[in-house]
Write an enzyme that holds these catalytic residues in place. Sequence first.
Site, short mmCIF file in Angstrom:
data_model
loop_
_atom_site.label_atom_id
_atom_site.label_comp_id
_atom_site.label_asym_id
_atom_site.label_seq_id
_atom_site.Cartn_x
_atom_site.Cartn_y
_atom_site.Cartn_z
N ARG A 190 0.83 -1.22 0.00
CA ARG A 190 0.00 0.00 0.00
C ARG A 190 0.86 1.26 0.00
NH1 ARG A 190 -4.37 2.05 4.61
NH2 ARG A 190 -5.79 3.16 3.19
N SER A 228 -7.27 7.16 -0.14
CA SER A 228 -7.17 5.71 -0.19
C SER A 228 -8.18 5.18 0.81
CB SER A 228 -5.74 5.26 0.17
OG SER A 228 -5.64 3.86 0.15
N SER A 229 -9.15 4.43 0.33
CA SER A 229 -10.27 4.02 1.17
C SER A 229 -9.83 3.12 2.32
CB SER A 229 -11.31 3.27 0.33
OG SER A 229 -11.82 4.09 -0.69
N GLN A 230 -10.68 3.02 3.32
CA GLN A 230 -10.41 2.15 4.47
C GLN A 230 -10.28 0.72 3.97
OE1 GLN A 230 -13.50 2.18 7.42
NE2 GLN A 230 -12.30 1.05 8.91
N PRO A 231 -9.16 0.05 4.24
CA PRO A 231 -8.92 -1.29 3.69
C PRO A 231 -10.01 -2.31 4.01
CG PRO A 231 -6.87 -0.36 4.49
CD PRO A 231 -7.96 0.59 4.91
#
Length: 362
Positions: free
Chosen positions: A38, A88-91
């Site tokens: 990431r 970056s969205s919450q995984p």
Amino acid sequence: MNSWPDTGTSAALRHKYATDLALDHDGRWLQAFADVPRHVFVPRLYTQGTDGAWQPVSWGDVGYLEAVYADAALTTQLDEHGFPTSSSSQPSLMLTMLQALDVHDGNRVFELGTGTGYNTALLSHRLGEKRVTSVDVDPGLVAAAIGRLKQAGHSPTLAAGDGALGYPRWAPYDRIIATAGLHAIPPALLEQAADGAVIVAPLGYGIVRAQVTGPGHATGRFLPTPAHFMALRSPATPPDLDAVRNEDPRASVAPHDVLGRLKFPLSLALPGYTSCTWKDDHGQVTAVGLWTADGSVATVDTTGTVRQSGPVRLWDRVEELAKTFTGDIARDDFVLTITPTRQTVTYREADCPSWHLPTLSH
């Protein structure tokens, strides 16, 4: 050879992060989260201080790797006014959506909203880069994502443009996923969907999973998971809410209900609405404001005083919803039905409350 900076620390953090995320999930997604770095896709993030100012954090800064490999959404781009324009969205939310997509080997996937390219990389890892196509409206983001994906060993099809128009060259798609907030499913994506295709997309403050049942037709339910994604289009310019002076009778709905319990159904009844709050010196909410792109405005404070103006009586809509939903609201009780001429969300049964989503054109 992969050229991203990597250390024993980042590898260990990535493995723990993937293991924590993928408990009770498909092991192949666990492997994707463990293998795809990431930090390559988020070389810089922004954190907000108590004074509201944004501070950049990047490789080598204290806490950078811990932030990247935490289960949290990360702000990755600001505009000239300091407002977030990409993230970056919450995984764990990404994983929920990827699981709902139910991909199988050989599926061709279209992604609306490339963003950092991280989700694109996860899809490429799982299905192979030749099976993944992604479009984003921001050419700068696309260019950066292409470079980062190459660093991570992937070269899927990426393009800058209006993702709502899809990418006809590689259609039909077996799976379609959106990572930008929508008000309805774009017709072009339905046209480019294969028979039986699965569509997973954020609608309002929820995520819908729909299956294509015929040309222009699909049906599905919302996932139980709450969600909010950056809108595909910029929100309307906020009006001067303090200038709304025409006073209505007292509200029976408290401001905190608008911010909490009623937030999801309100996003369906008033697609694209925007809200803000006023707080006292102790950080307690004293009032809430709502507005929509047509110029409708409403405010209510903790004394119950309502002020509203414009073509739609926004607070009247809030009061109507409060009468309909008197208890807890389960998102998976909401069903989306799509036909070539209309998209409708229904609560529970056909004779229960329903809302027509705004019609989209090509």
